[in-house]
Design an enzyme around this catalytic site. Structure first.
Site, PDB file in Angstrom:
ATOM      1  N   HIS A   1       0.817  -1.223   0.000  1.00  0.00           N
ATOM      2  CA  HIS A   1       0.000   0.000   0.000  1.00  0.00           C
ATOM      3  C   HIS A   1       0.852   1.275   0.000  1.00  0.00           C
ATOM      4  O   HIS A   1       0.310   2.370  -0.184  1.00  0.00           O
ATOM      5  CB  HIS A   1      -0.927   0.030   1.218  1.00  0.00           C
ATOM      6  CG  HIS A   1      -1.978  -1.036   1.221  1.00  0.00           C
ATOM      7  ND1 HIS A   1      -2.909  -1.164   0.214  1.00  0.00           N
ATOM      8  CD2 HIS A   1      -2.239  -2.051   2.096  1.00  0.00           C
ATOM      9  CE1 HIS A   1      -3.696  -2.203   0.476  1.00  0.00           C
ATOM     10  NE2 HIS A   1      -3.312  -2.761   1.604  1.00  0.00           N
TER      11      HIS A   1
ATOM     12  N   ASP B   1      -2.545 -10.414  -2.506  1.00  0.00           N
ATOM     13  CA  ASP B   1      -3.112 -10.016  -1.218  1.00  0.00           C
ATOM     14  C   ASP B   1      -4.613  -9.727  -1.425  1.00  0.00           C
ATOM     15  O   ASP B   1      -5.052  -9.398  -2.528  1.00  0.00           O
ATOM     16  CB  ASP B   1      -2.393  -8.744  -0.733  1.00  0.00           C
ATOM     17  CG  ASP B   1      -2.800  -8.316   0.670  1.00  0.00           C
ATOM     18  OD1 ASP B   1      -2.090  -8.691   1.616  1.00  0.00           O
ATOM     19  OD2 ASP B   1      -3.834  -7.609   0.809  1.00  0.00           O
TER      20      ASP B   1
ATOM     21  N   HIS C   1      -6.239  -7.208  -0.479  1.00  0.00           N
ATOM     22  CA  HIS C   1      -6.425  -5.790  -0.799  1.00  0.00           C
ATOM     23  C   HIS C   1      -5.619  -5.406  -2.033  1.00  0.00           C
ATOM     24  O   HIS C   1      -4.530  -5.929  -2.261  1.00  0.00           O
ATOM     25  CB  HIS C   1      -5.975  -4.926   0.386  1.00  0.00           C
ATOM     26  CG  HIS C   1      -6.620  -5.290   1.682  1.00  0.00           C
ATOM     27  ND1 HIS C   1      -6.027  -6.139   2.596  1.00  0.00           N
ATOM     28  CD2 HIS C   1      -7.818  -4.937   2.215  1.00  0.00           C
ATOM     29  CE1 HIS C   1      -6.828  -6.285   3.642  1.00  0.00           C
ATOM     30  NE2 HIS C   1      -7.923  -5.574   3.438  1.00  0.00           N
TER      31      HIS C   1
ATOM     32  N   ASP D   1      -4.400 -12.885   3.639  1.00  0.00           N
ATOM     33  CA  ASP D   1      -5.702 -12.369   4.091  1.00  0.00           C
ATOM     34  C   ASP D   1      -6.838 -12.750   3.141  1.00  0.00           C
ATOM     35  O   ASP D   1      -7.987 -12.338   3.361  1.00  0.00           O
ATOM     36  CB  ASP D   1      -5.665 -10.854   4.372  1.00  0.00           C
ATOM     37  CG  ASP D   1      -4.913 -10.059   3.327  1.00  0.00           C
ATOM     38  OD1 ASP D   1      -4.564 -10.625   2.278  1.00  0.00           O
ATOM     39  OD2 ASP D   1      -4.684  -8.856   3.563  1.00  0.00           O
TER      40      ASP D   1
HETATM   41  C1  SP5 Z   1      -1.101  -5.178   3.885  1.00  0.00           C
HETATM   42  C2  SP5 Z   1      -2.555  -5.213   4.223  1.00  0.00           C
HETATM   43  O1  SP5 Z   1      -3.183  -6.261   4.141  1.00  0.00           O
HETATM   44  N1  SP5 Z   1      -3.119  -4.078   4.645  1.00  0.00           N
HETATM   45  C3  SP5 Z   1      -4.503  -4.047   4.956  1.00  0.00           C
HETATM   46  C4  SP5 Z   1      -4.924  -2.728   5.479  1.00  0.00           C
HETATM   47  C5  SP5 Z   1      -6.403  -2.713   5.710  1.00  0.00           C
HETATM   48  N2  SP5 Z   1      -6.800  -1.566   6.463  1.00  0.00           N
HETATM   49  C6  SP5 Z   1      -8.204  -1.369   6.525  1.00  0.00           C
HETATM   50  C7  SP5 Z   1      -8.879  -2.316   7.464  1.00  0.00           C
HETATM   51  C8  SP5 Z   1      -8.474  -2.035   8.877  1.00  0.00           C
HETATM   52  C9  SP5 Z   1      -9.003  -3.093   9.792  1.00  0.00           C
HETATM   53  N3  SP5 Z   1      -8.505  -2.918  11.118  1.00  0.00           N
HETATM   54  C10 SP5 Z   1      -8.851  -3.973  12.001  1.00  0.00           C
HETATM   55  C11 SP5 Z   1      -8.124  -3.874  13.281  1.00  0.00           C
HETATM   56  C12 SP5 Z   1      -8.444  -5.037  14.166  1.00  0.00           C
HETATM   57  N4  SP5 Z   1      -7.611  -5.072  15.323  1.00  0.00           N
HETATM   58 ZN    ZN Z   2      -4.180  -7.139   2.618  1.00  0.00          ZN
END
Ligand code: SP5
Ligand code: ZN
Length: 335
Positions: free
Chosen positions: A154, A190, A192, A279
């Site tokens: 990202h 990934d 995302h 993920d």
């Molecule tokens: C590298 C990667 O997979 N980055 C993903 C970033 C996603 N951010 C948005 C979702 C945030 C979710 N946060 C959850 C926290 C739970 N402890």
């Molecule tokens: Zn991701």
């Protein structure tokens, strides 16, 4: 498969992130790396390739910001982790960024990627792990794995976000160019979209970027990864986005993967950089695909069948209890 890592990558440990309007425990925790390490065989220490390969991807202003950000934050009298709260959005032009808050805003695109005391050191060594895996591949290995953490895809030339600070996959790809590889494909699997990697190579015809990810209409990072983003200038057509609906299982995933691999084969790369995120796992707490642990071996085997020397870079994956098994399955399948 040779694997690379440095224990200094554990130094990045922010306490909290902003999630759905509340501060919650930071999701991209050091325990992720420990879980992968526990599932792999012996891992080699990353070698220090210095800062030049980082400067080939990131702007000098951004690197100076990132290195000093936490110290600047403390010098401003703040506690805890550094995070922005005001973003330039429609005013992205060169301005004197005298306040740490202005720098945080100018160099970030989200508020869930805090900068902790150890962030620079960890991100630096994460990038060095990718460069070390590249070194193994340039030395003749068919594939090598970089246990990158924090992840990188990202992060753009001059911005952080999405738990990413330095774009290790882009840094490895650019170092591959510097080492004489002429056509490089980056495949990002990934969950995302890898917006930073896409941005970095958007106008480049010598680096193909192909990504399979959750449709950004519903999922982070929202503003990138749509199917009509195809590159620009010399890079026109050298970006391929294959968004998939939430709920995609292996059966839905493989046809898109085959399209991605067909595009990569037609490009005839002499190096593949693979951004691997676990993920896409059915049990991932922040994602919505349905891949199972055994599926990663199938996906990896198909990618390996391209027969292109490959640098595998770890990206996301937040189901910590299954993360080691998922990464091991992928690397075993790759062969
Ligand atoms: C590298 C990667 O997979 N980055 C993903 C970033 C996603 N951010 C948005 C979702 C945030 C979710 N946060 C959850 C926290 C739970 N402890
Ligand atoms: Zn991701």
């Amino acid at each position: 498969m040779r694997a690379f890592w440095d224990a200094r990558q554990l130094a990045h440990a922010p306490a909290l992130e902003l999630h759905n309007g509340a501060f919650v425990p930071f999701g991209e925790a050091p325990v992720r790396a420990e879980a992968i390490l526990a599932a792999l065989g012996p891992v080699e220490a990353a070698a220090d390739h210095g800062e030049a390969p980082l400067r080939a991807v990131h702007s000098s202003g951004y690197l100076a910001f990132l290195r000093a950000a936490h110290a600047d934050w403390r010098a401003a009298g703040r506690e805890g982790d550094a995070s922005g709260y005001a973003w330039p959005v429609t005013r992205r032009r060169p301005l004197a960024l005298d306040r740490i808050d202005a720098r945080l805003g100018a160099y970030s695109f989200d508020a869930s990627s805090p900068i902790a005391a150890g962030t620079w050191e960890a991100a630096y060594w994460s990038a060095q792990s990718a460069l070390s895996a590249l070194g193994a591949v340039l030395g003749g290995a068919r594939a090598a794995f970089a246990l990158c953490r924090p992840p990188g895809h990202h992060a753009g030339r001059d911005y952080l976000g999405g738990y990413c600070y330095l774009n290790s996959a882009a840094i490895a790809a650019e170092a591959g160019v510097a080492a004489g590889r002429r056509r490089i494909a980056i495949l990002d699997v990934d969950y995302h979209h890898g917006n930073g990697t896409q941005d970095i190579f958007y106008a480049r015809g010598d680096v193909l970027f192909v990504s399979l990810h959750a449709d950004p209409v519903l999922d982070y990072p929202f503003f990138w990864g749509h199917a009509d983003e195809r590159g620009e200038g010399e890079g026109e057509g050298a970006t391929l986005n294959l968004p998939l609906p939430r709920g995609a299982d292996l059966k839905a995933y493989l046809p898109a993967l085959d399209i991605a691999l067909g595009r990569i084969a037609a490009f005839a790369p002499d190096l593949l950089v693979l951004s691997y995120g676990a993920d896409t796992f059915a049990g991932d707490p922040i994602s919505y695909f349905r891949l199972e642990t055994a599926d990663y071996a199938i996906v990896a085997r198909r990618i390996a069948s391209l027969g292109v020397p490959s640098v595998i870079v770890m990206e996301g994956g937040y189901a910590v209890d299954a993360l080691g098994a998922n990464a091991a399955s992928f690397l075993e399948g790759f062969g």
